[in-house]
Design a protein around this motif. Structure first.
Motif, PDB file in Angstrom:
ATOM      1  N   GLU C 461      25.545  41.709  29.648  1.00 20.00           N
ATOM      2  CA  GLU C 461      23.710  41.824  29.485  1.00 20.00           C
ATOM      3  C   GLU C 461      23.066  42.635  30.734  1.00 20.00           C
ATOM      4  N   ALA C 462      23.277  41.682  32.287  1.00 22.99           N
ATOM      5  CA  ALA C 462      22.707  42.525  32.942  1.00 22.99           C
ATOM      6  C   ALA C 462      23.196  43.715  33.349  1.00 22.99           C
ATOM      7  N   ALA C 463      22.141  43.764  34.178  1.00 17.60           N
ATOM      8  CA  ALA C 463      22.040  45.150  34.726  1.00 17.60           C
ATOM      9  C   ALA C 463      23.178  45.786  35.664  1.00 17.60           C
ATOM     10  N   ARG C 464      24.182  46.551  35.090  1.00 16.69           N
ATOM     11  CA  ARG C 464      25.621  46.319  35.559  1.00 16.69           C
ATOM     12  C   ARG C 464      25.010  47.342  36.958  1.00 16.69           C
ATOM     13  N   SER C 465      24.088  47.439  37.776  1.00 22.12           N
ATOM     14  CA  SER C 465      23.517  48.437  39.312  1.00 22.12           C
ATOM     15  C   SER C 465      23.073  46.948  39.359  1.00 22.12           C
ATOM     16  N   GLY C 466      23.455  46.063  39.208  1.00 25.56           N
ATOM     17  CA  GLY C 466      21.608  44.994  39.936  1.00 25.56           C
ATOM     18  C   GLY C 466      23.055  44.567  41.094  1.00 25.56           C
ATOM     19  N   ASP C 467      21.977  44.125  42.220  1.00 23.51           N
ATOM     20  CA  ASP C 467      22.650  43.525  43.401  1.00 23.51           C
ATOM     21  C   ASP C 467      23.188  42.508  44.150  1.00 23.51           C
ATOM     22  N   GLN C 468      22.765  41.164  42.188  1.00 26.76           N
ATOM     23  CA  GLN C 468      24.302  40.104  42.353  1.00 26.76           C
ATOM     24  C   GLN C 468      25.121  41.030  40.980  1.00 26.76           C
ATOM     25  N   ARG C 469      26.431  40.598  40.811  1.00 25.96           N
ATOM     26  CA  ARG C 469      27.151  41.078  40.144  1.00 25.96           C
ATOM     27  C   ARG C 469      28.121  39.316  39.942  1.00 25.96           C
ATOM     28  N   THR C 470      29.039  39.033  39.140  1.00 28.07           N
ATOM     29  CA  THR C 470      29.028  38.066  38.383  1.00 28.07           C
ATOM     30  C   THR C 470      30.640  38.283  37.742  1.00 28.07           C
ATOM     31  N   GLY C 471      31.279  37.212  38.836  1.00 24.90           N
ATOM     32  CA  GLY C 471      32.643  37.757  38.185  1.00 24.90           C
ATOM     33  C   GLY C 471      33.455  36.209  37.689  1.00 24.90           C
ATOM     34  N   GLY C 629      49.087  23.328  36.695  1.00 12.82           N
ATOM     35  CA  GLY C 629      47.340  23.038  36.410  1.00 12.82           C
ATOM     36  C   GLY C 629      46.747  24.497  36.177  1.00 12.82           C
ATOM     37  N   ALA C 630      45.459  24.869  35.850  1.00 11.66           N
ATOM     38  CA  ALA C 630      44.681  26.112  35.502  1.00 11.66           C
ATOM     39  C   ALA C 630      43.320  25.893  36.012  1.00 11.66           C
ATOM     40  N   HIS C 631      43.420  26.546  36.683  1.00 17.17           N
ATOM     41  CA  HIS C 631      41.847  26.988  37.847  1.00 17.17           C
ATOM     42  C   HIS C 631      41.020  28.254  37.652  1.00 17.17           C
ATOM     43  N   ALA C 632      40.412  27.538  36.751  1.00 11.75           N
ATOM     44  CA  ALA C 632      39.113  28.848  36.426  1.00 11.75           C
ATOM     45  C   ALA C 632      37.399  29.240  37.775  1.00 11.75           C
ATOM     46  N   ALA C 633      37.521  30.357  37.850  1.00  9.99           N
ATOM     47  CA  ALA C 633      36.009  29.895  38.715  1.00  9.99           C
ATOM     48  C   ALA C 633      34.859  31.380  38.119  1.00  9.99           C
ATOM     49  N   VAL C 634      33.606  30.999  38.023  1.00  9.22           N
ATOM     50  CA  VAL C 634      32.722  32.234  38.287  1.00  9.22           C
ATOM     51  C   VAL C 634      32.211  32.258  39.930  1.00  9.22           C
ATOM     52  N   VAL C 635      31.734  33.464  39.816  1.00  7.38           N
ATOM     53  CA  VAL C 635      31.423  33.707  41.140  1.00  7.38           C
ATOM     54  C   VAL C 635      30.406  34.582  41.280  1.00  7.38           C
ATOM     55  N   ASP C 636      28.986  34.810  42.149  1.00  9.22           N
ATOM     56  CA  ASP C 636      27.930  35.776  42.000  1.00  9.22           C
ATOM     57  C   ASP C 636      28.269  36.332  43.925  1.00  9.22           C
ATOM     58  N   VAL C 637      28.306  37.654  42.892  1.00  9.05           N
ATOM     59  CA  VAL C 637      28.223  38.456  44.440  1.00  9.05           C
ATOM     60  C   VAL C 637      27.657  39.010  44.702  1.00  9.05           C
ATOM     61  N   ASP C 638      26.827  39.241  45.918  1.00 12.97           N
ATOM     62  CA  ASP C 638      25.493  39.740  46.506  1.00 12.97           C
ATOM     63  C   ASP C 638      25.963  40.835  46.996  1.00 12.97           C
ATOM     64  N   THR C 639      25.631  42.348  46.094  1.00 16.60           N
ATOM     65  CA  THR C 639      27.274  43.682  46.503  1.00 16.60           C
ATOM     66  C   THR C 639      26.468  43.932  47.850  1.00 16.60           C
ATOM     67  N   ARG C 640      25.041  43.901  48.467  1.00 15.41           N
ATOM     68  CA  ARG C 640      24.143  44.546  49.463  1.00 15.41           C
ATOM     69  C   ARG C 640      24.633  43.313  50.933  1.00 15.41           C
ATOM     70  N   THR C 641      24.825  41.672  50.895  1.00 19.44           N
ATOM     71  CA  THR C 641      26.227  41.221  51.873  1.00 19.44           C
ATOM     72  C   THR C 641      26.807  41.438  51.688  1.00 19.44           C
ATOM     73  N   GLY C 642      27.820  41.340  50.282  1.00 21.57           N
ATOM     74  CA  GLY C 642      28.952  40.629  49.914  1.00 21.57           C
ATOM     75  C   GLY C 642      29.197  39.357  50.055  1.00 21.57           C
ATOM     76  N   HIS C 643      27.886  38.269  49.850  1.00 19.76           N
ATOM     77  CA  HIS C 643      28.060  36.742  50.108  1.00 19.76           C
ATOM     78  C   HIS C 643      29.040  36.755  49.000  1.00 19.76           C
ATOM     79  N   VAL C 644      29.772  35.689  48.784  1.00 18.59           N
ATOM     80  CA  VAL C 644      30.493  35.107  47.452  1.00 18.59           C
ATOM     81  C   VAL C 644      29.227  33.833  47.295  1.00 18.59           C
ATOM     82  N   SER C 645      28.929  33.385  46.549  1.00 22.57           N
ATOM     83  CA  SER C 645      28.601  32.340  46.315  1.00 22.57           C
ATOM     84  C   SER C 645      29.129  32.028  44.549  1.00 22.57           C
TER      85      SER C 645
END
Lengths: 287, 176, 787
Positions: C461-471, C629-645
């Motif tokens: 749904e999110a604009a694939r061209s946005g600055d914030q990308r979720t993975g 164990g199994a781990h899973a994470a959702v991250v947001d990446v700011d494509t302008r700065t490369g910052h991962v949260s």
């Protein structure tokens, strides 16, 4: 990691402090909050023979606004105290905002405003903020008093106009340009020195920006003011075009360093992202 | 009348200075080397070894103590700078034989510690927060906690401990 | 959080009993090495090489010796008679491995102080002993030393090229270790596979960095001639044995005590030269000598870890079923062969993880370089292997157009296949066999908790061209726990009727005083409050191994359980004799033994009577028990700065039966935090000249509370069938997956941009760099952006 030997004096007057500091054979050095100096002593990167603790000099402990509306911050004033002072919060919020980014509260509880300025780490917040606020620096030494502008105060990395036998007794901030301000920085961890940061100050008159100040930290050996960007913004509202124009000018003007934390290229990009964010915030604050 | 604190033989070449200060309510007079760090004075001279030393350059926060009620790095403070101050360390929080105070108990209740080495620093900062005039907001708490490193807990339980301590001393917070 | 308790009736095991160690620590009454005050203690400081590789041309210590307050300055010639350091226990190759794999495992003994040349920056050159650490550091500045710099190699690939500068001149090359192993017919599998992917992934260098740095205090006994050494080690018995050997003393004349230890994480699990030098100095001077490492020393000269490169290939059929795995692993050992096979071979046997891989071809080499030596750090080769495998699986999934979690599901070994043999040999040289686990359930829950569908929906749904990308990213791992050969426990009724438990494995924050007391109290049938636990004192138990490799709970826990059961029988027998009733009719009630008829006796009375109420038990694990164990994470990446949260982080783990859930959760969250730290923040960086550049906490970035999110925790329990308690180790588990998970998530977020991530840490600069590169490639090729 223990300091090498030195002597210590805590004079009760400025005259006495200046007299002690004149003993340059012993490499006398000023100690205030110690939050920059003591790590260097512990690592033996600094080896003074005498530390002159100026925090007990009564005339250096003042923080006040004079009749002309200028804010005076004495050499013994801790960063936490300055940031909490009502007159600072009301009249110089950029200064309080910059202080909030310095290290951790435990550091700011002891570190002084003037100490950070004299230490002049190029990534530090206060040099950039003081340049944006066009601060003036009062320096006292054996030859008497002198006043230096922010442009002349910062000489190079870890170097300022303050000579080894001199004391920065206070920093004086003229009234801020206007209500618009922002201090923004990129850090990897909360509390780190800025990989790159920006201080913005501006006024808004008839929906246009005036007296715009844009100063970066972490972008060179000195706080970097970008007059090209400032004058491009002067006299116009902050719209997308103005924002992009200023950002492009800043990108062209900066020649940031690289280190283990970031490349020069990333710093330039980061500075531009921050500038967009900071200008927007400063402009919104004036609304 | 203040108590005199012994010092080691005078092999130390640096200038010695007399300081008078109050530690955990005890007035003291001591001769110390100019270069003696407050952390080493507390640990070595006073044998108050609850204050720990983790980095000696002001980042890890393990050595945090209260100087005149505000948390500071004892590794970035010279003993001589503390003349005339009141210093509090973790040993001063609770009298021997008395139950743990609210902050200490919160760390225990929430398993907010593992090896315990960073704990005194966190506890002292949290003590200052618990004594603040009003409950600090979440951002302020986060800012204060960022001045401490813990390598064991992943911080989750430390945050829970701080929340509990502040709930107890200031009443429930607005958030969570 | 859901927890399925095993069907244990009542008792302490399984309860979140608050820790008994806390109160003392919270009052500031801990006893860490540096807290011990012995009259007349001298303090030591180590002069370390500023060069990565240099010949020592001159070494003059007179000025340092002459400084007032200095008692001794030792150099290589003073300790020439002492045996150099060899981590014997770690370097021994198990017979099964030696015979079947014939690995090359070379040993480079470490001189206690550098002779003639130095081979890494930070290497000890001289030891100064003075009245105080301040004076000792003054004296360090007065040691006159000349160096002639020599060529340096820091890159392991280059170190193995012909003509590379040698770390050890008597060797012909820098090859410290070489080993090949495999299963089935990998060549055929790769030839016949529908899909093959090949990638190179690198794990960067970490420092374990416990907040308490290393420390040693040694005191010669004026009365009995014994030597007492307080050290913050994870392996006190090994330290004792090496000190005894090095100083030519009988082992029982050396008493090693690991007091309160401020975190270890593997860094305190090996032997160091300082642990030999300080006892030497104490004996030579006849005074207690204390050495406490500073942070700069810890970052530069205590062991580093993790640096590995994997050239990994996967072969699969068209549905994504794995047919084969090939991996060429290169390990940077640094300047010594500290722990030999331990880390590289751990990587090998954890590479296949919970996946069914019929054909395998793995080769490992380790190179010496002019950098600080390396050794196990929480996970010890597992995070490295999991990073390579889980990253490769994501690349394979992209190639096949499969949801990465679905690809994993298709390949996970099922509970019906247990016990499962991989075809490889385990660390002991036995056939590797997974004893238990339910890997599909772990993954199912992780997918559920992370709300995979929701994330995919948001992404589309999110604009694939946005600055914030979720993975979103996943990793499933397992961990061989409960390393042998043994651990011991001695449980004794004290004169007051209470119990003392002594175990060989010390605690560095794991809460043994609580969890081991829970086990002992249940086994004997006494209240926990009457069990006092002593860990890490070589006088209290004669033999022990230590708290490393997720083994303490399995080995010391089961030894405690056995000692407890035996002691219960012994107590009841003694009471039966005293009271003249059958033992079966008696029950233990607190510190008393009672008969329903009214007769009773105190435990204290039994001891006073001369009954020997003490039991020592050993537990020798029959094989490794596998936690998973199994781990899973959702991250947001700011494509302008490369910052991962990190938006959300899910852990589903299985460590068998849980003794103390709150302590277990603490181990998991702490491990995950260290994993996140390595994934996003920490890296020990060397310049090409061999100079370490991240030598303070300003540059080596341990995350603070602001950087580590709360975790979403879940667990399943498949009790171990290999030990009476049904427990599995979990000390390392949390740290194994985060780097793989977060990197997978970041790549998932940036896939539309064509970004591939092959190395960490994922600093803003690195992430932004990858984005920039990908954009350059795309604009050059003007290729369509893959979706």
């Amino acid at each position: 990691m223990k300091p090498g030997p030195f002597d210590y004096e805590a004079p009760a007057s400025l005259t006495e402090a200046v007299r002690l500091l004149a003993d340059q054979e012993r490499e006398a050095k000023v100690l205030a909050g110690g939050q920059s100096l003591i790590p260097m002593l512990n690592m033996r990167l600094a080896r003074p023979g005498l530390l002159v603790d100026i925090t007990r000099v009564p005339e250096l402990s003042g923080l006040y606004v004079d009749e002309a509306g200028h804010l005076h911050v004495g050499a013994a004033v801790r960063q936490a105290a300055a940031a909490a002072a009502p007159e600072v919060r009301a009249g110089w919020p950029l200064l309080a905002g910059a202080i909030a980014h310095i290290g951790h509260p435990q550091i700011r509880n002891r570190g002084t405003v003037c100490g950070s300025l004299v230490h002049h780490d190029p990534a530090a917040e206060l040099p950039a903020a003081s340049l944006a606020l066009e601060a003036r620096f009062t320096i006292v030494g054996p030859g008497g008093n002198r006043t230096v502008t922010a442009e002349d105060f910062f000489v190079s990395t870890f170097q300022t106009a303050v000579g080894p036998d001199e004391i920065l007794t206070e920093v004086v901030f003229p009234p801020a340009p206007g209500d618009g301000w922002s201090f923004a920085e990129h850090v990897q961890r909360r509390g780190d020195f800025a990989a790159v940061g920006v201080a913005v100050a501006l006024a808004r008159r008839q929906n246009a920006m005036h007296r715009v100040r844009v100063v970066f930290c972490g972008a060179g050996p000195l706080p970097v003011r970008v007059p090209e960007a400032e004058s491009a913004l002067e006299g116009r509202p902050l719209d997308a075009e103005a924002l992009e124009g200023a950002t492009a000018l800043a990108g062209a003007a900066l020649d940031p360093p690289k280190d283990v934390h970031a490349s020069a290229e990333w710093r330039r990009e980061g500075a531009q992202t921050l500038l967009r964010q900071a200008l927007t915030e400063a402009w919104e604050r004036t609304a | 009348m203040s108590e005199r604190v012994d010092h080691p033989p005078l092999t130390e070449p640096t200038a010695w200075r007399g300081v008078e200060l109050v530690v955990n309510g005890r007035p003291l007079t001591a001769q110390v080397e100019s270069r003696l760090l407050l952390s080493d004075f507390l640990r070595g001279r006073l044998r108050l070894t609850g204050t720990h030393v983790g980095c000696e350059h002001g980042v890890c926060g393990a050595c945090t103590v209260l100087v005149d009620d505000v948390p500071v790095r004892s590794c970035l403070t010279l003993t001589v700078q503390c003349a005339g101050t009141h210093i509090r360390t973790i040993e001063g929080l609770t009298t021997a034989g008395k139950p743990l105070g609210a902050v200490q108990r919160a760390f225990h209740d929430n398993h907010g510690m593992q090896c315990g080495f960073c704990t005194p620093g966190f506890v002292m900062t949290c003590t200052a927060l618990s004594e603040a005039a009003e409950r600090p907001d979440e951002d302020h708490i986060a800012d204060e906690l960022s001045g401490h490193l813990c390598r064991c807990t992943g911080y989750r339980n430390i945050r829970a401990a701080v929340r509990q301590a502040l709930d107890e001393t200031h009443g429930k917070g607005q958030t969570e | 959080m859901t927890r399925q308790h095993s069907s244990e009736p009542t008792g302490y095991v399984g309860q979140s009993v608050p820790r008994v160690e806390d109160e003392r620590l919270l009052r500031g009454h801990g006893r860490y090495v540096d807290d011990i005050a012995l009259p007349g203690t001298l303090e030591a400081a180590v002069l370390r090489s500023p060069h990565a590789h240099a010949r020592i041309t001159r070494l003059e210590t007179a000025a340092a010796r002459d400084l007032q307050g200095v008692h001794a300055v030792y150099t290589a010639s003073d300790v020439a008679a002492l045996k150099p350091l060899v981590n014997e226990a770690e370097l021994r190759v198990p017979p099964g491995l030696a015979e079947k794999l014939e690995p090359l495992v070379r040993t480079l003994p470490m001189p206690l102080l550098a002779r003639e040349k130095v081979v890494y920056a930070g290497q000890p050159v001289a030891l100064v002993v003075a009245d105080s650490r301040y004076l000792a550091e003054d004296a360090l500045e007065l040691v006159e030393i000349g160096y002639e710099p020599l060529p340096v190699v820091v890159d392991p690939e280059r170190a193995l090229e012909p003509g590379a500068p040698l770390v050890e001149e008597s060797w012909q090359d820098n090859l410290a270790l070489e080993l090949e192993t495999g299963v089935g017919a990998p060549d055929t599998a790769f030839r016949e596979a529908a899909v093959v992917i090949e990638e190179e992934f690198a794990v960067h260098r970490h420092v374990p960095s416990p907040i308490e740095t290393r420390g040693v205090l040694a005191a010669p006994g004026a009365y009995d001639g014994r030597l007492t050494v307080w050290a913050n080690t994870q392996t006190p018995h090994r330290v004792r044995d090496h000190i005894a050997m090095s100083l030519a003393m009988p082992a029982d004349d050396v008493h090693v005590v690991a007091v309160d230890v401020g975190g270890g994480f593997g860094q305190k699990g090996i032997l160091y030269v300082e642990e030999l030098l300080v006892p030497f100095a104490a004996r030579a001077l006849g005074r207690p000598v204390l050495w406490r490492e500073d942070r700069n020393e810890n970052l530069t000269a205590a062991s580093h870890a993790r640096e590995q490169t994997h050239r990994i290939a996967l072969a699969a059929d068209a549905e994504g079923r794995l047919l084969g795995l090939r991996d060429r692993i290169l390990v940077n050992f640094g300047a010594s062969t500290m722990t030999g096979l331990v880390v590289p071979y751990n990587s090998v046997i954890h590479l296949l993880g919970p996946y069914r891989v019929p054909h395998v071809d793995i080769a490992v080499r380790a190179a010496l370089t002019h950098t600080t030596f390396t050794s196990p750090y929480r996970g010890a080769g597992r995070p490295e292997a999991v990073f390579a495998m889980e990253r490769a699986l994501d690349r394979l999934a992209r190639r096949l157009g499969l949801e990465p979690s679905e690809l994993r599901r298709r390949n996970l070994i099922t509970p019906e296949e247990m016990p499962y043999r991989t075809g490889l040999l385990d660390r002991s040289g036995e056939k590797q066999e997974y004893d238990s686990g339910d890997f599909p359930e772990l993954l199912r829950r992780a997918v559920d908790h992370i709300d995979l569908r929701g994330v995919r929906k948001r992404q589309s749904e999110a604009a694939r061209s946005g600055d914030q990308r979720t993975g979103v990213g996943f990793a499933v791992y397992l961990e061989a726990t409960g390393l042998g050969p043994f651990e011991s426990a001695r449980l004794t009724v004290r004169p007051n009727g209470q119990l003392r438990l002594a175990i060989g494995a010390p605690s560095q924050g794991q809460g043994h005083r609580t969890s081991m007391a829970q086990i002992a109290a249940d086994a004997v049938g006494v209240p926990m409050e009457s069990v006092d636990v002593l860990g890490g004192d070589t006088d209290a138990v004669p033999h022990g191994v230590g708290t490393i490799a997720s083994r303490a709970l399995v080995t010391a826990g089961n030894a405690t359980h056995r000692a407890g059961l035996a002691l219960r029988t012994r107590i009841l027998d003694a009471a039966a004799e005293r009271l003249g009733v059958p033992a079966e009719e008696l029950s233990i009630d607190g510190t008393r033994v009672r008969h329903p008829g009214g007769a009773e006796t105190a435990l204290a009375a039994l001891v006073a009577d001369g009954a020997e109420l003490s039991e020592t038990a050993y537990f020798r694990p029959g094989g490794f028990t596998y936690a998973s164990g199994a781990h899973a994470a959702v991250v947001d990446v700011d494509t302008r700065t490369g910052h991962v949260s990190i938006e959300k982080y899910v852990v589903v783990h299985d460590a068998g039966r849980i003794v103390n859930p709150v302590i277990a959760e603490g181990q998991i969250t702490g491990g995950v935090a260290q994993g996140i730290a390595g994934a996003l923040y920490e890296e020990m960086i060397y310049g090409p000249d061999g100079q370490p550049t991240t030598t303070t906490y300003m540059d080596y970035l341990l995350p603070t509370s602001s950087e580590i999110p709360d975790l979403h925790l879940d667990e399943i329990v498949t009790p171990s069938a290999l030990n009476d308690l049904g427990v599995k180790g979990l000390g390392e588990g949390g740290a194994i997956a985060p780097q793989a998970v977060l990197t997978n998530a970041v790549e998932d977020a940036l896939t539309p941009l064509g970004v591939v991530v092959r190395r960490g840490p994922l600093t803003p600069d690195r992430v932004r760099g990858r984005i920039r590169e990908a954009q350059a490639v795309h604009s050059e090729q003007a290729a369509p952006v893959p979706s």
